[in-house]
Motif scaffolding. Structure first.
Motif, PDB file in Angstrom:
ATOM      1  N   ASP A 165       0.848  -1.192   0.000  1.00 50.88           N
ATOM      2  CA  ASP A 165       0.000   0.000   0.000  1.00 50.88           C
ATOM      3  C   ASP A 165       0.883   1.241   0.000  1.00 50.88           C
ATOM      4  O   ASP A 165       2.015   1.224   0.495  1.00 50.88           O
ATOM      5  CB  ASP A 165      -0.904   0.020   1.241  1.00 50.88           C
ATOM      6  CG  ASP A 165      -2.016  -1.009   1.162  1.00 50.88           C
ATOM      7  OD1 ASP A 165      -2.582  -1.174   0.068  1.00 50.88           O
ATOM      8  OD2 ASP A 165      -2.307  -1.650   2.191  1.00 50.88           O
ATOM      9  N   LEU A 166       0.372   2.308  -0.562  1.00 48.58           N
ATOM     10  CA  LEU A 166       1.107   3.563  -0.610  1.00 48.58           C
ATOM     11  C   LEU A 166       1.222   4.179   0.777  1.00 48.58           C
ATOM     12  O   LEU A 166       0.336   4.014   1.621  1.00 48.58           O
ATOM     13  CB  LEU A 166       0.399   4.543  -1.559  1.00 48.58           C
ATOM     14  CG  LEU A 166       0.374   4.137  -3.033  1.00 48.58           C
ATOM     15  CD1 LEU A 166      -0.634   4.993  -3.795  1.00 48.58           C
ATOM     16  CD2 LEU A 166       1.751   4.245  -3.669  1.00 48.58           C
ATOM     17  N   ASP A 167       2.304   4.882   1.001  1.00 49.68           N
ATOM     18  CA  ASP A 167       2.508   5.613   2.250  1.00 49.68           C
ATOM     19  C   ASP A 167       1.540   6.791   2.272  1.00 49.68           C
ATOM     20  O   ASP A 167       1.573   7.654   1.394  1.00 49.68           O
ATOM     21  CB  ASP A 167       3.958   6.109   2.307  1.00 49.68           C
ATOM     22  CG  ASP A 167       4.330   6.670   3.677  1.00 49.68           C
ATOM     23  OD1 ASP A 167       3.450   7.206   4.368  1.00 49.68           O
ATOM     24  OD2 ASP A 167       5.520   6.587   4.038  1.00 49.68           O
ATOM     25  N   LEU A 168       0.646   6.829   3.244  1.00 47.81           N
ATOM     26  CA  LEU A 168      -0.350   7.898   3.298  1.00 47.81           C
ATOM     27  C   LEU A 168       0.221   9.214   3.802  1.00 47.81           C
ATOM     28  O   LEU A 168      -0.363  10.272   3.575  1.00 47.81           O
ATOM     29  CB  LEU A 168      -1.528   7.476   4.178  1.00 47.81           C
ATOM     30  CG  LEU A 168      -2.303   6.225   3.733  1.00 47.81           C
ATOM     31  CD1 LEU A 168      -3.505   6.009   4.640  1.00 47.81           C
ATOM     32  CD2 LEU A 168      -2.741   6.330   2.277  1.00 47.81           C
ATOM     33  N   ALA A 169       1.363   9.171   4.473  1.00 44.88           N
ATOM     34  CA  ALA A 169       1.921  10.384   5.068  1.00 44.88           C
ATOM     35  C   ALA A 169       2.660  11.248   4.063  1.00 44.88           C
ATOM     36  O   ALA A 169       2.736  12.472   4.228  1.00 44.88           O
ATOM     37  CB  ALA A 169       2.853  10.028   6.220  1.00 44.88           C
ATOM     38  N   ILE A 170       3.219  10.633   3.020  1.00 45.76           N
ATOM     39  CA  ILE A 170       3.987  11.396   2.036  1.00 45.76           C
ATOM     40  C   ILE A 170       3.588  10.973   0.627  1.00 45.76           C
ATOM     41  O   ILE A 170       3.098   9.864   0.416  1.00 45.76           O
ATOM     42  CB  ILE A 170       5.514  11.197   2.216  1.00 45.76           C
ATOM     43  CG1 ILE A 170       5.885   9.711   2.141  1.00 45.76           C
ATOM     44  CG2 ILE A 170       5.979  11.810   3.534  1.00 45.76           C
ATOM     45  CD1 ILE A 170       7.376   9.446   2.207  1.00 45.76           C
TER      46      ILE A 170
END
Length: 409
Positions: free
Chosen positions: A306-311
């Motif tokens: 999953d993609l990093d939601l913070a950056i």
């Protein structure tokens, strides 16, 4: 009473259409009626539903369903046959009259028309095509038309839709084959792909120089699709792999990502809550990297990840590949510049222009971009080198935006 009935229909069928995200009018043919011929144009006006073109233009569309009655029972759809929702249906003439009425009042620039399945896929597709055909041939409508294609409809009807519409869309809905079987048993992935392939072949034929003089323009704004995010447990990597495949096989203009929204009387197969909207945003950013920045999907994310939601995904890639940085803005080629976090396509092209006349300095970069602090660890200019800043252990935390900040790189 008839007027009130029509308003009620409009309220129900415009609300029912809001779940379809595959709605944008970029790439439509330029048509206008400034010479006194025809009705409307593809430019101007505020309206009912707002979509955004890649160049940032805000486009207003009348976005409705022909009907929210449906014989299918897709568990994620609020309009499924087993759903307990108010139902309504427009006649072909009512949609034509509404479109022309809103258009002449400058409320909209075009029409986005979809529908539940009524009677049969062919019958439904015939009705959708008849709306577009009536607008074009009877009323010389010059505005934008986006038609939703029913995948199970006959190839002849799919072809006819593309002759009257600026864009067509065929929603694949779910990223995994097994999810479509589980959640939408009446839909067939083979039919969806066959319809997408037919649209691509018709587009290619209309662009072929050898037959261009004889072939009318076919869906000049291309075809798009939609995938629902967070309904079936698919990872971001699986979602983007499906997008990568669709872009390559069918030359789609756009894949839209729609965060799953819980619906009334939903199946126990579905999650109880919707995914964070930032996830949808990160998928669009990753999609942008694949389409405009030269990234392969595998560079951005693994299939099960999953993609990093913070950056944003470009910054995440840069932090994983610090050996690629810093990049000298005065000597790097365009492809390499596009991989620098914080540099968009327009900024890179401006830098290349400026480089022809002078050496880029930090003040030039600040003037050409929005966020200099994000750039500084990854770039070299005539008066700046980041030194050990590029390799700082806490660089990710230093560059992570505040939760309310959403931007494309």
């Amino acid at each position: 009473m008839a007027v009130l009935d029509l308003k009620r229909k409009l309220a129900i069928l415009s609300d029912a259409a809001k779940y379809d995200a595959s709605c944008a009018s970029s790439g439509g043919s330029k048509r206008d009626s400034s010479n006194g011929k025809g009705v409307g144009s593809t430019d101007g006006g505020m309206g009912i539903c707002h979509a955004y073109a890649p160049d940032g233009r805000c486009i207003s569309l009348l976005k409705i369903l022909l009907t929210n009655f449906c014989t299918y029972d897709c568990v994620y759809c609020v309009n499924r046959v087993s759903s307990n929702v108010p139902r309504a249906r427009f006649s072909v003439q009512e949609v034509v009259d509404l479109t022309l009425g809103f258009y002449k009042r400058n409320y909209i620039e075009g029409l986005f028309l979809s529908s539940g399945i009524i009677k049969s896929p062919d019958y439904t597709m015939e009705q959708l095509v008849l709306v577009a055909k009536t607008l074009r041939e009877v009323h010389d409508f010059r505005g934008y038309i986006h038609l939703k294609v029913i995948p199970e409809a006959s190839p002849a009807l799919v072809n006819e839709a593309g002759l009257y519409a600026d864009r067509v869309s065929i929603n694949i809905e779910l990223p995994k084959d097994e999810s479509l079987v589980q959640f939408a048993p009446e839909k067939d992935l083979g039919d969806i792909k066959k319809a997408m392939g037919a649209v691509r072949l018709s587009q290619d034929a209309s662009k072929d120089k050898a037959i261009k003089a004889r072939a009318p323009k076919f869906a000049p704004a291309g075809q798009s699709t939609q995938m629902i995010v967070g309904a079936d447990g698919a990872s971001d990597g699986q979602i983007l792999r499906r997008s990568e495949s669709l872009y390559g096989a069918y030359k789609l203009r756009r894949v839209y990502y729609s965060a799953f929204s819980p619906i009334p009387d939903s199946s126990s197969k579905l999650p109880l809550s919707k995914p964070p909207l930032i996830r949808e945003h990160r998928l669009y950013q990753a999609d942008w990297l694949m389409r405009f920045y030269g990234f392969e999907r595998a560079e951005i994310i693994g299939e099960g990840e999953d993609l990093d939601l913070a950056i944003d995904p470009k910054l995440a890639w840069a932090l994983r590949n610090r050996g690629e940085f810093p990049v000298d803005l005065n000597v790097a080629d365009r492809e390499r510049l596009l991989r620098v976090p914080g540099l968009g396509v327009k900024a890179v092209d401006r830098m290349l222009d400026v480089r022809r006349f002078k050496q880029l300095r930090l003040e030039d970069v600040k003037r050409l971009t929005r966020g200099l602090e994000k750039l500084k660890p990854f770039i070299v200019t005539a008066d700046w080198t980041p030194g050990p800043l590029t390799d700082r252990i806490d660089l990710r935390d230093r560059l992570a935006p505040k939760p309310e900040q959403l931007s494309l790189f």
